[in-house]
Design an enzyme around this catalytic site. Structure first.
Site, PDB file in Angstrom:
ATOM      1  N   GLU C  41       0.817  -1.064   0.108  1.00  0.00           N
ATOM      2  CA  GLU C  41       0.043   0.177   0.026  1.00  0.00           C
ATOM      3  C   GLU C  41       0.650   1.300  -0.103  1.00  0.00           C
ATOM      4  OE1 GLU C  41      -2.061  -0.903   3.643  1.00  0.00           O
ATOM      5  OE2 GLU C  41      -2.981  -2.598   2.598  1.00  0.00           O
ATOM      6  N   LEU C  70      -6.216  -1.973  -1.312  1.00  0.00           N
ATOM      7  CA  LEU C  70      -5.877  -1.890   0.366  1.00  0.00           C
ATOM      8  C   LEU C  70      -6.266  -3.398   0.940  1.00  0.00           C
ATOM      9  CD1 LEU C  70      -7.025   0.919   2.799  1.00  0.00           C
ATOM     10  CD2 LEU C  70      -6.017  -1.284   3.344  1.00  0.00           C
ATOM     11  N   GLU C  72      -4.564  -6.692   2.912  1.00  0.00           N
ATOM     12  CA  GLU C  72      -3.201  -7.426   3.222  1.00  0.00           C
ATOM     13  C   GLU C  72      -3.157  -8.820   3.016  1.00  0.00           C
ATOM     14  OE1 GLU C  72      -4.759  -5.412   5.192  1.00  0.00           O
ATOM     15  OE2 GLU C  72      -3.187  -3.460   5.507  1.00  0.00           O
ATOM     16  N   GLN C  94       2.079  -2.020   5.906  1.00  0.00           N
ATOM     17  CA  GLN C  94       2.210  -0.727   6.281  1.00  0.00           C
ATOM     18  C   GLN C  94       2.662  -0.597   7.726  1.00  0.00           C
ATOM     19  OE1 GLN C  94      -0.814   2.531   5.333  1.00  0.00           O
ATOM     20  NE2 GLN C  94       0.664   2.452   3.554  1.00  0.00           N
ATOM     21  N   PHE C  95       2.213  -1.381   8.625  1.00  0.00           N
ATOM     22  CA  PHE C  95       2.638  -1.299  10.045  1.00  0.00           C
ATOM     23  C   PHE C  95       2.413  -2.829  10.263  1.00  0.00           C
ATOM     24  CE2 PHE C  95       1.458   3.121   9.447  1.00  0.00           C
ATOM     25  CZ  PHE C  95       2.227   3.841  10.447  1.00  0.00           C
ATOM     26  N   PRO C 101      -4.514  -9.315   9.203  1.00  0.00           N
ATOM     27  CA  PRO C 101      -5.382  -9.954   8.145  1.00  0.00           C
ATOM     28  C   PRO C 101      -4.462 -10.590   7.353  1.00  0.00           C
ATOM     29  CG  PRO C 101      -5.510  -7.561   8.315  1.00  0.00           C
ATOM     30  CD  PRO C 101      -4.519  -7.931   9.190  1.00  0.00           C
ATOM     31  N   HIS C 141      -0.728   1.085  15.836  1.00  0.00           N
ATOM     32  CA  HIS C 141       0.424   1.465  14.854  1.00  0.00           C
ATOM     33  C   HIS C 141       1.691   1.095  15.710  1.00  0.00           C
ATOM     34  CE1 HIS C 141      -2.595   3.266  12.608  1.00  0.00           C
ATOM     35  NE2 HIS C 141      -1.704   3.745  11.866  1.00  0.00           N
TER      36      HIS C 141
END
Ligand code: TPP
Ligand code: TPP
Ligand code: MG
Ligand code: MG
Lengths: 338, 381, 338, 381
Positions: C41, C70, C72, C94-95, C101, C141
């Site tokens: 992403e 978007l 995962e 991304q994090f 997921p 995050h």
């Protein structure tokens, strides 16, 4: 603290298998509390692929025993939403190996809703899943990754090894205000029968059970591995006069640290038996907890007798993968002879 | 718009072509031919306008607070507040709202206080300890995860015969790519639950434009995959969004025989600003892309409409601006005076504090005692 | 075995931050091997939310640096498929908190494709994810759940703590024939610069690094916690004359057991420092491994200095949650004074 | 059927209504009016028939082996083998196949040997060590997880300009509810990859009927959500399945300007028997439900068609039956002679055996030495 199942005033019992006891617990709680609903794949008319929800559909109807579409994240997400609406959902994941699609809903939400909302919202759900190997099942059907869930704060993790415990622990789980991952040893589903109180009762989600007393070594285990461990304990007693104390943890999170450590203080030696891969499994947590609190009592390395650090092989080899009585026995002797 | 019979006369004939978003106001805020304004009183309309103004001011203030380091990363909503405010106006008090990190205004309109919106941005989680009489969930950060949960809650109400309660669930265009969007909507169709799913299609998921997110022409058409109704609405037209949402909620609670309860609303919007204050959109999109959308600005449009209706004038506008300004300032002061208690870390993890957490809390307290609070505020890196 | 980054013939260096070193590694491998593709992403024109893929899109084009929808699970599943087609995909999550997921694709497939197919197929993919707390980020995050991946056989798990290691470990990960979960300490992304060899080099996915030598206690850590641990080590040396050996594990799976145990044999005391919740975290694995192999050297309980068994709090309290130098220092002294 | 221009004349006019599955043969195996048989030679048609016969016999033999405890749980395919065989006939050798636990015949036709199909059922994983010249993946058991992987492989071929290679991915009706189905198909639409997704809609996901799985009218219509083409085919008509799949594969490799490569094929079938040998369908469905489907049986239909064409007669049928019978018997013997080596547990976990696995292997070997193999074959429970 060791505690046997404590039936209430009703002293009648039925002779049940473990899977029947699961069904009995669901029946009991659904009768007692109309907010309890069961959902999952094939739990309705089919009564679950292991028959754990047998007859519930007929008794309570399709609004309380619900076949969902085939989507585990949807199942757990839905269960969280049902809980938010005031219900008490019991979600079945058909096999533990199929819980991973729901992993995010479990670890990011079910576990955190209470702390996120500073106590305002919560997710009192039960996620039932048959776990473990030994039944010649196909790939992915023999998972035992309880450590994944134990590592996530906010979850409780429960794993019975007897029919009477299965009923009492499941009832306690349904009533528990926090989310519970309830792992059922499918190897033991029909392995034996036991007298199970007919009435309603709880086995607290806090207490390990001492299944066999002994002074020479403490052996910690849970679920399906309790049986080969007890066999091994009898063998080493008979053949070598070694008396092993067998501690069945029952609740894996939070752990009953008191019982674990007390037993170790008595014996000074320990082994942990589990099916999951050894590395970063729960055996490590137990061994570390013991040495943190009772290192001065320690007379030998704590032995892990566990699944290998490989995927579970296809069934022709699963008996080599799973800790057999002989491996457990060997590990006990090694530790006692250290 | 076919969610309810009574709705049809209210909306413009433009909307007969399914893919064209439903509108009530033209770009300048005039009622479109054949369209009818929703039956909102003048007071309601003005109050809606005030909330729009508040939303926009809040956004600007929050962005500047973040720049000053007084709050953490913030997700702006300018350009989208019309849709946020209008969807929440369509809710009844008992209805439930599932917001994301961007729906500040939607939460506010449905009952959350301004300080509670700001607290999490200051790292204080008691902003999520939402009062009993406010039916809003803490914001969802993992994308699309709220969808099955909203579906589940709606189903719970349905099972409990609480037919007067609907659930409204927000998410973005990017969220439609996640498995949870699919699973939640598919369940919603199968169990026919009283829920409205609002996709705030602001054309971007951080740097990924809508047409790289999915090859389907519209997001509304994804509803077909779930056997539920999909509808597109001009998300910069607060009156159209209000009306479409109201009809969808009303259908959710009280469908006719051949209607299904759930609706997927695609509210077509644009994110004027950055994804969050940590994002720099100039890296991935043209500045002037926003222009066309700004021409249809929801605040301007509603203001013009209200001027035209004669219910808003400059005096009232000034009054509103001032009121909003002091409300926001007050909220900021309240929040900045608040402090976090390290004991909160251990609270509400479980209903009862387990032994191991008691020990860990005591351990932390002993260290605080021994070394002082300063020892814990050292920058780690 | 301790080993510093070993640049090849090219002896030039650049002064890079950790995130720049990540970018440099990707650039280097993409230049060397056209089968390497980056997907995730916002990794394209935007260059990643942390700029780890900056300029790659411009250099290698949209077919090799790909913004995905978007999703995962889609990202990791796609990466597995790309690998099956002969490519070398590097997927960015991304994090780390958004890896869940994709958990099923990672633990049920990436990790098992090789063993399932008896060696015929494999999934040589890298899954990069920034992990850890300390940057005032929103909920979800700041995850640090490396133990989830370490518990899954078939995966490798890597976590650098310096720019030079980041580059060498990432290059080794991309070339590795097995799937690698590559965790980047985002707290250190821009914390400091270091001379990083300009050329191509590997830091092997097998060796821990001794960051500081000492005789009194071994302190094991990795990633972002390496820095406060080194500070604490300096503090106790200065103030109490206690010399701590700091072992940066670098590769978390498989663990460099030899270096871990050798250090302990020398010191007889140990602490493990990690951000993740204490229970069932990697600290338990390390402590257990040590007592399995060197219990006779053990002079004190092995101390876990870890995140609490709670979700990471919102940022106002994260400095209390994360092991600070002061907590590490206190834990070191407690262990040394035992 | 609109996947390829040249395809149109081959199929019955029935199929002009989008929701009606495309057919070439009527229930009895006669060519439908306006339909044309695919351009397969007589040899190919007879060979397809032989594979159908083999599939059906294999199924019966496997079920009986399971009853005798000689293999583990088996997922039967009777009623579905027509679609399986036909989809694989449409593949070219270089194309890839992603099967589930039920696609035994599809795998066989695309090159896997009969013993390799049986080995995993005996708990031997070397059945999945598929030869280099066979482009088949080991079966996928976690539902729908193959979809994004198939998409990824197709994308990889595309990026490598291997335009002649397509990927065909199987899954069931139940699988369409999983997030991975959604994510995979959405990616396929966005990246326009050369892949064909075949939903073997056999009306049941274990005990859950199709209409409780999703509220959408058809599964093919879900394609709209991904901007790709969806098509329904009569899954008991091998010729129609062949033709639809062939056209979809050809479009995947070589689309016209306005075509998109991926296709979602809904192959409408019925699972005559149990979900697996561990399942008892009488608990959740009526026995006679199967009757209507059996009237359209794929094996009977193709046989009748071939008799009508004059390319099959009783002599040839007997020959085929005998050949198939001995092939299967031979395969069973081969597999039953095979043994698992406990060392396999540790092999291929990583490319190189890590130290900890070497230790664990040695530990196991020492125990085997010390206590003998019998100690490991004790029933655990
Ligand atoms: C599961 C997950 N993956 C990634 C992220 C990081 N992330 C935060 S917002 C965002 C984009 C969301 O786009 P969209 O759904 O369109 O909503 P918008 O932000 O535009 O309102 C991403 C990728 C996340 N929060 N959750
Ligand atoms: C992720 C996952 N969840 C649950 C299961 C258990 N399971 C095996 S087959 C099946 C039903 C599949 O139905 P469908 O997709 O229609 O395929 P069919 O078996 O009918 O061919 C289920 C629920 C699984 N294998 N994987
Ligand atoms: Mg968006
Ligand atoms: Mg099916």
């Amino acid at each position: 603290m060791s505690s046997a199942a404590t039936p209430d005033s009703d002293r009648r019992t039925d002779s049940l298998t473990l899977v029947e006891a699961v069904q009995d617990a669901l029946y009991t709680e659904m009768t007692a509390d109309e907010n309890v609903v069961v959902l999952g794949e094939d739990v309705g008319e089919n009564g679950g692929v292991f028959r754990a929800t047998e007859a519930l559909y007929e008794e309570f109807g399709g609004d309380r025993v619900v076949d969902t579409p085939l989507a585990e994240s949807g199942i757990v997400g839905t269960a969280i939403g049902l809980a938010l609406s005031g219900m008490r959902p019991v979600a079945e994941i058909q096999f533990m190996g199929f819980a991973y699609p729901a992993f995010d809903q479990i670890v990011s939400h079910a576990s955190r809703l209470r702390s996120r909302s500073h106590g305002k919202y919560s997710a009192p759900i039960v996620i039932r899943a048959p776990y473990g190997g030994g039944i010649r099942a196909p790939e992915h059907h023999s998972e035992s990754k309880e450590a994944f869930f134990v590592h996530e704060p906010g979850l409780k993790v429960v794993c019975p090894s007897t029919p009477a415990d299965a009923k009492g622990l499941l009832i306690a789980s349904v009533r528990d205000p926090d989310p519970v991952v309830f792992l059922e040893p499918k190897l033991l589903y029909r392995a034996f029968r036991e007298d199970v109180p007919t009435g309603s009762y709880e086995v607290p989600l806090a207490d390990a059970a001492i299944r066999r007393e002994g002074e020479d070594i403490s052996v910690y285990t849970w679920g399906a591995m309790t049986r080969p461990t007890l066999i091994a304990a009898e063998n080493v007693a008979e053949e070598y006069g070694v008396e092993a104390e067998v501690v069945d943890l029952r609740t894996l999170s939070p752990l009953d640290v008191e019982t674990i450590v007390d037993s170790f203080r008595k014996t000074g030696r320990a082994a942990v038996v589990h099916e999951a891969p050894k590395t970063a499994g729960l055996g490590a947590e137990i061994a570390t907890t013991i040495q943190e609190r009772a290192v001065c009592y320690q007379k030998a390395p704590i032995k892990r007798i566990a699944g290998f650090d490989t995927p579970m092989p296809l069934h022709a080899l699963e008996d080599y993968y799973l800790p057999q009585a002989v491996r457990i026995q060997d590990g006990i002797l090694e530790t006692v002879d250290f | 718009m076919s969610t309810q019979n009574e709705a049809d006369p209210h909306v413009s004939s433009e909307s007969t072509q399914r893919d064209e978003p439903i509108r009530i106001l033209d770009d300048d805020g005039n009622l479109l031919p054949n369209a009818e304004a929703p039956s909102l009183s003048d007071e309601q309309l003005v109050s809606m306008y005030e909330d729009l103004v508040l939303a926009r001011q809040f956004d600007q203030r929050a962005i500047s607070l973040q720049r000053q380091g007084r709050i953490a990363t913030y997700a702006p909503m300018t350009g989208q507040e019309g849709s946020q405010v209008a969807t929440s106006y369509a809710l009844e008090e008992q209805d439930w709202l599932f917001p994301t990190y961007r729906e500040h205004a939607a939460k506010y309109v449905h009952g959350m206080s301004l300080p509670s919106l700001l607290k999490p941005l200051c790292g204080l989680r008691d902003g999520y300890a939402i009062p009993d009489d406010v039916n809003v969930l803490p914001e969802y950060i993992p994308i699309a995860t709220q969808v099955p949960q909203a579906m589940g809650m709606a189903w719970g109400h349905h099972l409990q015969d609480r037919a007067d309660t609907a659930v409204l669930c927000h998410f973005g265009d990017g969220a439609t790519s996640e498995g949870d969007f699919h699973e939640g909507l598919n369940f919603a169709g199968v169990f026919d639950v009283p829920a409205v799913f609002v996709c705030n299609n602001n054309q971007w998921a951080i740097s990924v434009p809508r047409d790289q997110q999915t090859a389907s022409d519209t997001i509304a058409q994804k509803a077909a995959a779930y056997g539920i109704e999909g509808v597109r609405v001009d998300g910069l037209d607060p009156l159209a969004v209000y009306e479409v949402t109201r009809c969808a909620l009303s259908k959710a609670k009280n469908p006719t025989d051949d209607e299904r309860r759930p609706t997927l609303i695609e509210s077509v919007q644009y994110r004027y600003g950055a994804h969050t204050t940590a994002d720099d959109p100039s890296v991935y999109r043209e500045e002037d892309e926003a222009e066309a959308w700004r021409q249809k600005d929801p605040v301007d449009r509603l203001r013009n409409f209200l001027y035209g209706e004669g219910v808003l004038d400059e005096t009232l506008e000034d009054e509103i601006d001032d009121r909003v300004d002091s409300q926001i300032s007050e909220a900021i002061s309240t929040v900045e005076a608040a402090e976090a208690d390290p004991a909160h870390i251990f609270e509400h993890v479980y209903e009862e504090l387990p032994d191991r957490l008691r020990e860990q809390r005591d351990e932390l307290n002993a260290l605080r005692e021994k070394y002082g609070e300063e020892a814990f505020s050292e920058v780690l890196e």
